[in-house]
Motif scaffolding. Structure first.
Motif, PDB file in Angstrom:
ATOM      1  N   UNK A 125       1.645  39.685   6.264  1.00  0.00           N
ATOM      2  CA  UNK A 125       2.658  39.494   5.223  1.00  0.00           C
ATOM      3  C   UNK A 125       2.345  40.328   3.987  1.00  0.00           C
ATOM      4  N   UNK A 126       1.063  40.436   3.661  1.00  0.00           N
ATOM      5  CA  UNK A 126       0.681  41.216   2.474  1.00  0.00           C
ATOM      6  C   UNK A 126       0.961  42.695   2.660  1.00  0.00           C
ATOM      7  N   UNK A 127       1.115  43.126   3.914  1.00  0.00           N
ATOM      8  CA  UNK A 127       1.355  44.547   4.194  1.00  0.00           C
ATOM      9  C   UNK A 127       2.782  44.816   4.663  1.00  0.00           C
ATOM     10  N   UNK A 128       3.642  43.815   4.534  1.00  0.00           N
ATOM     11  CA  UNK A 128       5.049  44.022   4.844  1.00  0.00           C
ATOM     12  C   UNK A 128       5.400  44.021   6.316  1.00  0.00           C
ATOM     13  N   UNK A 129       4.534  43.486   7.162  1.00  0.00           N
ATOM     14  CA  UNK A 129       4.802  43.446   8.597  1.00  0.00           C
ATOM     15  C   UNK A 129       5.750  42.293   8.892  1.00  0.00           C
ATOM     16  N   UNK A 130       6.855  42.589   9.546  1.00  0.00           N
ATOM     17  CA  UNK A 130       7.872  41.568   9.826  1.00  0.00           C
ATOM     18  C   UNK A 130       7.984  41.232  11.303  1.00  0.00           C
ATOM     19  N   UNK A 131       7.333  41.997  12.167  1.00  0.00           N
ATOM     20  CA  UNK A 131       7.406  41.720  13.602  1.00  0.00           C
ATOM     21  C   UNK A 131       6.200  42.337  14.293  1.00  0.00           C
ATOM     22  N   UNK A 132       5.738  41.680  15.356  1.00  0.00           N
ATOM     23  CA  UNK A 132       4.645  42.216  16.163  1.00  0.00           C
ATOM     24  C   UNK A 132       4.990  42.074  17.639  1.00  0.00           C
ATOM     25  N   UNK A 133       4.458  42.994  18.430  1.00  0.00           N
ATOM     26  CA  UNK A 133       4.486  42.884  19.878  1.00  0.00           C
ATOM     27  C   UNK A 133       3.062  42.519  20.292  1.00  0.00           C
ATOM     28  N   UNK A 134       2.898  41.306  20.787  1.00  0.00           N
ATOM     29  CA  UNK A 134       1.561  40.777  21.062  1.00  0.00           C
ATOM     30  C   UNK A 134       1.172  41.049  22.504  1.00  0.00           C
ATOM     31  N   UNK A 135       0.030  41.736  22.687  1.00  0.00           N
ATOM     32  CA  UNK A 135      -0.448  42.083  24.027  1.00  0.00           C
ATOM     33  C   UNK A 135      -1.471  41.087  24.571  1.00  0.00           C
ATOM     34  N   UNK A 136      -1.685  39.972  23.876  1.00  0.00           N
ATOM     35  CA  UNK A 136      -2.738  39.042  24.277  1.00  0.00           C
ATOM     36  C   UNK A 136      -2.220  37.902  25.140  1.00  0.00           C
ATOM     37  N   UNK A 137      -1.228  38.188  25.967  1.00  0.00           N
ATOM     38  CA  UNK A 137      -0.737  37.156  26.874  1.00  0.00           C
ATOM     39  C   UNK A 137      -1.792  36.665  27.832  1.00  0.00           C
ATOM     40  N   UNK A 138      -2.771  37.517  28.135  1.00  0.00           N
ATOM     41  CA  UNK A 138      -3.814  37.144  29.101  1.00  0.00           C
ATOM     42  C   UNK A 138      -4.681  36.000  28.603  1.00  0.00           C
ATOM     43  N   UNK A 139      -4.750  35.747  27.302  1.00  0.00           N
ATOM     44  CA  UNK A 139      -5.549  34.625  26.794  1.00  0.00           C
ATOM     45  C   UNK A 139      -4.688  33.390  26.540  1.00  0.00           C
ATOM     46  N   UNK A 140      -3.412  33.470  26.914  1.00  0.00           N
ATOM     47  CA  UNK A 140      -2.531  32.339  26.657  1.00  0.00           C
ATOM     48  C   UNK A 140      -2.043  32.283  25.230  1.00  0.00           C
ATOM     49  N   UNK A 141      -1.837  33.459  24.622  1.00  0.00           N
ATOM     50  CA  UNK A 141      -1.484  33.508  23.198  1.00  0.00           C
ATOM     51  C   UNK A 141      -0.171  32.799  22.897  1.00  0.00           C
ATOM     52  N   UNK A 142       0.724  32.698  23.877  1.00  0.00           N
ATOM     53  CA  UNK A 142       2.017  32.067  23.618  1.00  0.00           C
ATOM     54  C   UNK A 142       1.838  30.639  23.098  1.00  0.00           C
ATOM     55  N   UNK A 143       0.914  29.911  23.687  1.00  0.00           N
ATOM     56  CA  UNK A 143       0.719  28.530  23.233  1.00  0.00           C
ATOM     57  C   UNK A 143       0.094  28.474  21.843  1.00  0.00           C
ATOM     58  N   UNK A 144      -0.691  29.496  21.485  1.00  0.00           N
ATOM     59  CA  UNK A 144      -1.261  29.528  20.139  1.00  0.00           C
ATOM     60  C   UNK A 144      -0.171  29.804  19.102  1.00  0.00           C
ATOM     61  N   UNK A 145       0.724  30.741  19.415  1.00  0.00           N
ATOM     62  CA  UNK A 145       1.833  31.007  18.505  1.00  0.00           C
ATOM     63  C   UNK A 145       2.683  29.760  18.320  1.00  0.00           C
ATOM     64  N   UNK A 146       2.853  28.980  19.391  1.00  0.00           N
ATOM     65  CA  UNK A 146       3.665  27.769  19.284  1.00  0.00           C
ATOM     66  C   UNK A 146       3.026  26.726  18.377  1.00  0.00           C
ATOM     67  N   UNK A 147       1.708  26.802  18.230  1.00  0.00           N
ATOM     68  CA  UNK A 147       1.015  25.872  17.341  1.00  0.00           C
ATOM     69  C   UNK A 147       1.163  26.245  15.872  1.00  0.00           C
ATOM     70  N   UNK A 148       1.718  27.424  15.613  1.00  0.00           N
ATOM     71  CA  UNK A 148       1.912  27.875  14.234  1.00  0.00           C
ATOM     72  C   UNK A 148       3.350  27.568  13.828  1.00  0.00           C
ATOM     73  N   UNK A 149       3.531  26.528  13.078  1.00  0.00           N
ATOM     74  CA  UNK A 149       4.883  26.112  12.703  1.00  0.00           C
ATOM     75  C   UNK A 149       5.442  26.940  11.549  1.00  0.00           C
ATOM     76  N   UNK A 150       4.593  27.753  10.942  1.00  0.00           N
ATOM     77  CA  UNK A 150       4.997  28.502   9.756  1.00  0.00           C
ATOM     78  C   UNK A 150       4.964  30.010  10.007  1.00  0.00           C
ATOM     79  N   UNK A 151       5.509  30.452  11.127  1.00  0.00           N
ATOM     80  CA  UNK A 151       5.520  31.882  11.446  1.00  0.00           C
ATOM     81  C   UNK A 151       6.233  32.657  10.354  1.00  0.00           C
ATOM     82  N   UNK A 152       5.604  33.731   9.913  1.00  0.00           N
ATOM     83  CA  UNK A 152       6.185  34.581   8.874  1.00  0.00           C
ATOM     84  C   UNK A 152       6.636  35.928   9.420  1.00  0.00           C
ATOM     85  N   UNK A 153       6.567  36.098  10.734  1.00  0.00           N
ATOM     86  CA  UNK A 153       7.046  37.322  11.373  1.00  0.00           C
ATOM     87  C   UNK A 153       7.548  36.976  12.773  1.00  0.00           C
ATOM     88  N   UNK A 154       8.301  37.903  13.348  1.00  0.00           N
ATOM     89  CA  UNK A 154       8.819  37.713  14.708  1.00  0.00           C
ATOM     90  C   UNK A 154       7.780  38.193  15.719  1.00  0.00           C
TER      91      UNK A 154
END
Length: 338
Positions: free
Chosen positions: A113-142
């Motif tokens: 957020x401090x660097x103006x990033x509004x979206x990311x493409x996350x390559x860490x699906x192999x560690x189950x990152x989707x469930x970690x993102x779901x635990x973040x209720x305050x997402x500030x980027x897509x």
């Protein structure tokens, strides 16, 4: 910190262990790496725990009980080195809790957020990152979440397709790898060097199966042969995925033969690149790709050909800094050199 804790755990259990740090990619020429390290090949010897983290040297053998060992003159007679792939070290010794992942991601969101990033493409699906993102209720980027291609069957069983999710967090694409990297000299080149991780035929099958299940594919390709064979695979399957509107993409596309530059636009395959790689890799490219660099980091040529060129950071390999990427794209340098 967890890497250091893992180091400590291994050293506590095996005091004679030597830990080395270096780049990794499957299929290193082990003998050549050993020669560069100044180590003498002593052949196969007794089982011993000496770990190479991140594969400065490693074995490509699947059987961990039969691996090469090497005498280390600097450590004295009888010292041995076990070639051990970094991902096996990671899987066996790295212990990171879900809470630690989420807390680290929350800190990363603040940096983004401090660097103006509004979206990311996350390559860490192999560690189950989707469930970690779901635990973040305050997402500030897509977030556009990838999944390893070898998880396609599980995704199909669940009925998940690309685009599933919300406006802030969506399932995106399958990730595969054609070759290794520039720094490890495992990028697959037309001169026959490098390492094949996924063959043209294997990628074509992944694309076919992905299209049937509603998934586009993003494939890592560094060398000119890896890129050519990735384009070939997308080309021979185009009649299956193009009518579905699936956006196939090649990640990095760092070295291209001149005749392959225009094929991205012709096929409708996006070039997902990182402008910052051109200046940060220039010394390695000059060293390992001498005589070939006219086809390296050909971003303007891809753009002029009509290809979709998407710039990213490749964080954490490069800094998560959009402005630095723009500077690299415009100036193609990050220091005093032109």
């Amino acid at each position: 910190p967890e890497l250091l804790r893992a180091y400590a755990r291994v050293r506590d259990r095996h005091p004679a262990t030597l830990l080395l740090v270096g780049p990794t990619s499957p299929g290193f020429d082990l003998d050549r790496r050993i020669q560069r390290l100044g180590l003498a090949n002593e052949g196969l010897v007794r089982e011993s725990w000496v770990v190479s983290l991140h594969g400065l040297v490693q074995t490509t053998l699947d059987n961990e009980d039969v691996v090469p060992y090497f005498l280390l003159p600097s450590l004295g007679s009888g010292s041995t080195l076990r070639a051990y792939p970094s991902w096996r070290f990671r899987d066996r010794h790295i212990e990171i809790s879900a809470a630690e992942y989420v807390e680290g991601m929350r800190a990363g969101l603040r940096v983004a957020a401090s660097r103006g990033v509004t979206a990311v493409h996350d390559k860490d699906g192999w560690i189950g990152a989707l469930r970690f993102w779901q635990d973040l209720s305050d997402l500030t980027l897509r977030v556009w979440q990838s999944f390893p291609a070898d998880q396609l069957d599980q995704l199909a069983e669940l009925g998940m397709r690309s685009g599933f999710g919300s406006s802030m967090l969506r399932a995106g694409y399958l990730k595969a790898f054609m070759d290794g990297t520039l720094g490890s000299e495992t990028a697959r080149l037309l001169d026959g060097s490098g390492v094949e991780i996924t063959s043209r035929a294997e990628l074509a099958e992944i694309v076919r199966r992905g299209a049937a299940a509603g998934w586009p594919v993003a494939v890592h390709a560094i060398g000119d042969r890896a890129n050519r064979e990735a384009l070939d695979a997308f080309g021979e399957t185009r009649e299956l995925w193009a009518p579905l509107g699936l956006r196939q993409r090649i990640e990095h596309a760092q070295l291209l033969a001149p005749e392959d530059v225009g094929r991205f636009a012709e096929l409708g395959v996006a070039a997902s690149v990182q402008f910052s790689h051109a200046p940060s890799d220039r010394d390695l490219a000059d060293r390992f790709w001498a005589g070939k660099t006219d086809g390296a980091y050909a971003y303007r040529s891809l753009w002029d050909s009509g290809a979709v060129v998407a710039n990213g950071s490749d964080a954490p390999i490069e800094e998560l800094d959009p402005l630095a990427g723009i500077v690299a794209g415009v100036l193609r340098t990050m220091d005093e050199r032109p």
